[in-house]
Design an enzyme around this catalytic site. Structure first.
Site, PDB file in Angstrom:
ATOM      1  N   LYS A  78       0.762  -1.177  -0.069  1.00  9.74           N
ATOM      2  CA  LYS A  78      -0.079   0.042  -0.063  1.00  9.74           C
ATOM      3  C   LYS A  78       1.092   1.086   0.124  1.00  9.74           C
ATOM      4  CE  LYS A  78      -4.061   1.423   2.732  1.00  9.74           C
ATOM      5  NZ  LYS A  78      -4.859   1.256   3.570  1.00  9.74           N
ATOM      6  N   SER A 154      -9.524   0.900   3.125  1.00 12.14           N
ATOM      7  CA  SER A 154      -8.638   1.831   2.208  1.00 12.14           C
ATOM      8  C   SER A 154      -7.660   1.235   1.579  1.00 12.14           C
ATOM      9  CB  SER A 154      -8.094   3.190   2.982  1.00 12.14           C
ATOM     10  OG  SER A 154      -7.080   2.479   4.191  1.00 12.14           O
ATOM     11  N   SER A 178      -9.576  -1.538   7.302  1.00 13.01           N
ATOM     12  CA  SER A 178      -8.971  -1.358   5.863  1.00 13.01           C
ATOM     13  C   SER A 178      -8.315  -2.560   5.009  1.00 13.01           C
ATOM     14  CB  SER A 178      -8.228  -0.219   5.915  1.00 13.01           C
ATOM     15  OG  SER A 178      -9.110   1.001   5.932  1.00 13.01           O
TER      16      SER A 178
END
Length: 464
Positions: A78, A154, A178
């Site tokens: 990420k 996310s 997330s």
């Protein structure tokens, strides 16, 4: 073709000489080039770095050096995790003005020390304040099972990349869900470890008192070997607890005999869709679970988690909100501004609720070893969808997809999200929630669900 091979199978093949790390990486890079325009999972691809690392691993194996349990396994992170030479975007426009990171985050170094190969950075919701995977600056990450649908957030790029077979392993972050939301929507196994277990050093924060880093993968075994590679105390993260590593990989196939497992009722069933309830009941039946328990004060816990999230997140971004408000995703900006207006008395009360709720949950774990609960209330919504039905009411989508994950991360419990198929053909996740520091229990149960044939990562047909 290694796109759908588990990470453990890739590592075995590379270590044994039936695969080369260079060929594995070449295949991964070709698949990323071909499918990333469809999925929009990556924001940066590190082809030169990955190829050089693969060649070094092949040379080391040829010289007789043991390559590690993740030999040749491609992984991505990420883009809030520092990668040497890349700017750490955290999904934002504002961070693009920052200089590149000078070094890899410790979790990257630990994975590479065990033979894994970093291939790039992944799309995400801005500043991690998102459950959809829809980034206002880089575009939405798309669900590999239906590209008109959300990947979840996310850590949307992480879910999209692993679910689409671009990489077998990715790192995400989980503040309120997330990792578990993308795992549920994209049909993956995801681990949110105990708060303080894995170092967060070298990552851009969202809510420091709630943030976790962890892996997403296509099997419980892959999740376990990655988790074991990343364990270890790090004084650079003040939340990281100084305790010995507790390897879990060798415990996966020990079964669930002797474990006391219950299914969550009440709050965790009231708003769930038919798909979510069916998955929960299927998991419970496969594991022989007959007990349903009601968790204490979950509504209060979720409300308190919201207050802490928005207030602490707003405090982090206050200067940016004052000086560059127009450079935020409007939805993220408005939620952060609301957080800046939360009175201190509300935050103090929320922290009191947090302490009490944690004590209540710890008492519950004196009687059970793990609790099953839905990961999301529904399968992946359509990209652009703004609301959905929850407990008979139409509610805003972005803040409410984490209705079942938020009360768990609020007190830092370890959770494995486990994927199950649904009648619609889309996957959905079940959370396996364990007591603090008992990742081994959650992973054993996830593996038992795989062995029973009810949990599996579906293979999408992206090239039809």
């Amino acid at each position: 073709m290694t796109a759908w091979l588990p990470a453990t199978a890739i590592a075995h093949g590379v270590a044994s000489g039936t695969l080369s790390a260079s060929n594995v990486i070449a295949g991964a890079l070709a698949r990323i080039e071909r499918l990333n325009p469809v999925l929009n999972a990556f924001t940066a691809v590190l082809a030169d770095r990955a190829q050089a690392r693969a060649a070094a691993i092949d040379a080391a194996i040829a010289s007789g050096t043991a390559p590690g349990p993740l030999a040749g396994v491609p992984f991505a992170v990420k883009n809030l995790i520092d990668v040497a030479g890349l700017t750490t975007l955290a999904g934002s426009r504002i961070n693009r003005d920052h200089p590149p990171a000078g070094a890899d985050a410790p979790l990257i170094s630990r994975l590479e020390a065990e033979g894994a190969i970093l291939v790039g950075a992944l799309n995400m919701g801005e500043y991690a304040y998102d459950f959809t995977g829809e980034n206002a600056h880089d575009g939405p990450s798309r669900n590999p099972h239906d590209t008109t649908r959300m990947a979840g957030g996310s850590s949307g790029g992480s879910g999209s990349a692993v679910g689409g077979g671009l990489v077998p392993l990715a790192l995400g972050s989980d503040t309120n869900g997330s990792i578990r939301v993308p795992a549920s929507f994209c049909g993956l196994f995801g681990l949110k470890p105990t708060y303080g277990r894995l170092t967060r050093a070298g990552s851009f924060p969202f809510v420091s008192s709630l943030d976790h880093l962890g892996p997403l993968a296509r099997s419980a075994a892959d999740l376990a070997v990655a988790y074991d590679a990343m364990q270890g105390y790090d004084p650079a993260d003040p939340a990281c607890v100084d305790r010995p590593a507790e390897p879990v990989t060798g415990l996966l196939n020990t079964g669930v005999n002797g474990l006391r497992i219950a299914s969550a009722g009440g709050y965790f069933r009231a708003g769930a869709s038919v798909e979510a309830l069916t998955a929960l009941d299927t998991a419970a039946t496969a594991l022989g679970v007959s007990e349903t328990i009601t968790l204490p004060d979950v509504h209060l816990a979720r409300s308190a988690a919201y207050i802490i999230t928005t207030a602490e997140g707003a405090a982090l971004h206050l200067d940016r909100l004052r000086t560059r408000p127009d450079d935020f995703d409007a939805d993220v900006r408005d939620r952060l501004i609301a957080g800046a207006l939360v009175p201190a008395t509300a935050v103090v009360q929320a922290q009191k609720i947090r302490r009490r709720y944690r004590q209540q949950m710890l008492r519950l774990f004196e009687h059970v070893d793990a609790i099953l609960a839905p990961a999301t209330p529904c399968v992946a919504p359509l990209i652009g969808q703004k609301s959905f039905v929850l407990d008979g009411q139409q509610v805003p989508l972005r803040p409410n997809i984490g209705v079942y994950t938020q009360p768990i991360s609020f007190i830092g419990l370890p959770v494995v999200a486990v994927p199950l198929p649904t009648a619609s053909g889309l996957p959905i996740g079940v959370q396996v929630i364990a007591a603090p520091w008992r990742e081994d229990v959650a992973l054993r149960i996830a593996r038992a669900m795989e062995a029973a044939g009810v949990a599996r990562s579906l293979t999408p047909n992206l090239e039809a």
